[in-house]
Design an enzyme around this catalytic site. Structure first.
Site, PDB file in Angstrom:
ATOM      1  N   SER A 155       0.842  -1.196   0.000  1.00 15.85           N
ATOM      2  CA  SER A 155       0.000   0.000   0.000  1.00 15.85           C
ATOM      3  C   SER A 155       0.872   1.238   0.000  1.00 15.85           C
ATOM      4  O   SER A 155       1.945   1.248   0.619  1.00 15.85           O
ATOM      5  CB  SER A 155      -0.893   0.012   1.253  1.00 15.85           C
ATOM      6  OG  SER A 155      -1.549   1.252   1.389  1.00 15.85           O
ATOM      7  N   TYR A 170      -1.419  -1.013  10.206  1.00 16.10           N
ATOM      8  CA  TYR A 170      -1.408  -1.318   8.774  1.00 16.10           C
ATOM      9  C   TYR A 170      -0.199  -0.669   8.098  1.00 16.10           C
ATOM     10  O   TYR A 170       0.535  -1.319   7.348  1.00 16.10           O
ATOM     11  CB  TYR A 170      -2.703  -0.804   8.163  1.00 16.10           C
ATOM     12  CG  TYR A 170      -2.927  -1.177   6.723  1.00 16.10           C
ATOM     13  CD1 TYR A 170      -3.478  -2.412   6.385  1.00 16.10           C
ATOM     14  CD2 TYR A 170      -2.609  -0.286   5.699  1.00 16.10           C
ATOM     15  CE1 TYR A 170      -3.698  -2.751   5.057  1.00 16.10           C
ATOM     16  CE2 TYR A 170      -2.829  -0.623   4.376  1.00 16.10           C
ATOM     17  CZ  TYR A 170      -3.372  -1.845   4.053  1.00 16.10           C
ATOM     18  OH  TYR A 170      -3.583  -2.182   2.739  1.00 16.10           O
TER      19      TYR A 170
END
Length: 245
Positions: A155, A170
């Site tokens: 990401s 995350y």
């Protein structure tokens, strides 16, 4: 594990039929990646922690150009990873594509100074160590045929070139996955096995929430990296274009 599938012969003169494994593939982005790979004629092993959900997802893809087979896979469980690796070796004798897609703990409301460390530990176990377990277990099957495409679904949130306070579990675990990607790619350079990280962008999935781009668009960049005709390795990509680490 589902029933053993047919063994596909691979010879010097016959077309090469690719075998792919996608983790976290019973829904969302992983499911769409499995669908797109199967449409390209690959045999796709659809990994799911909940085997019943995996079976249900695989049935939805019946009739695709390639066979889709549900397999039990919790990437945090070494015994499941090892069992699956042995099954793939016995059933196919090869693995050509590995998509490390399993993910969790995208929570924009949390902050690094106040969040419970337990989600961060779990995120690392899934994103970093889960990918590491699968790569270590399955690389021998890629080395056997001097070919492999490993795609670590990352990401832009984990890029160190940009910062932010949200999603610390995350964000930090994806940054660690990026570092692992670069290290593994350097080790395997010249082996025929390429390793890249791909950011699918903000995608409208259960984890990403509404408002994101279509799932098919995010999956397409992952599939692009899974099917690279040239040994491009050690990169971070979105939609087939390099982005900053």
């Amino acid at each position: 594990m589902s029933r053993p599938a047919r063994r596909v012969p691979v010879t010097a003169t016959a077309p090469v039929y690719r075998v792919a494994l996608v983790s976290g593939a019973n829904r969302g982005l992983g499911f769409e990646v499995a669908r797109q790979l199967s449409e390209r004629g690959m045999t796709v092993l659809l990994g799911a922690r909940d085997f019943d959900k995996g079976l249900h997802a695989a049935r939805k893809l019946a009739g695709a150009a390639g066979e889709v087979i549900a397999v039990q896979l919790d990437v945090t469980q070494q015994d499941q990873v090892d069992t699956l690796a042995r099954w793939i070796e016995i059933t196919y004798g090869r693995l050509d594509v590995l998509v490390n897609n399993a993910g969790a703990h995208y929570d924009p409301a949390t902050r690094p100074a106040t969040t419970d460390i337990a989600p961060a530990r779990d995120a690392m176990d899934i994103h970093l160590f889960g990918s590491w377990r699968l790569c270590s277990a399955l690389l021998p099957l890629m080395h056997r045929h001097h070919y492999g495409r490993i795609v670590n679904v990352s990401s832009g949130c984990g890029a160190t070139a940009t910062g932010g306070a949200g999603c610390p579990a995350y964000r930090i675990s994806k940054a660690a996955l990026n570092s692992y990607t670069r290290s593994l790619a350097a080790e395997l350079d010249g082996s025929g096995i390429v390793v890249n990280a791909v950011c699918p962008g903000w995608v409208a999935t259960d984890m990403g929430g509404s408002g994101g781009r279509p799932v098919a668009d995010g999956a397409a960049g992952i599939v692009w990296a899974a099917c690279l005709p040239q040994p491009i390795t050690g990169g971070f990509f979105r939609d087939g274009q390099r982005i900053a680490w």
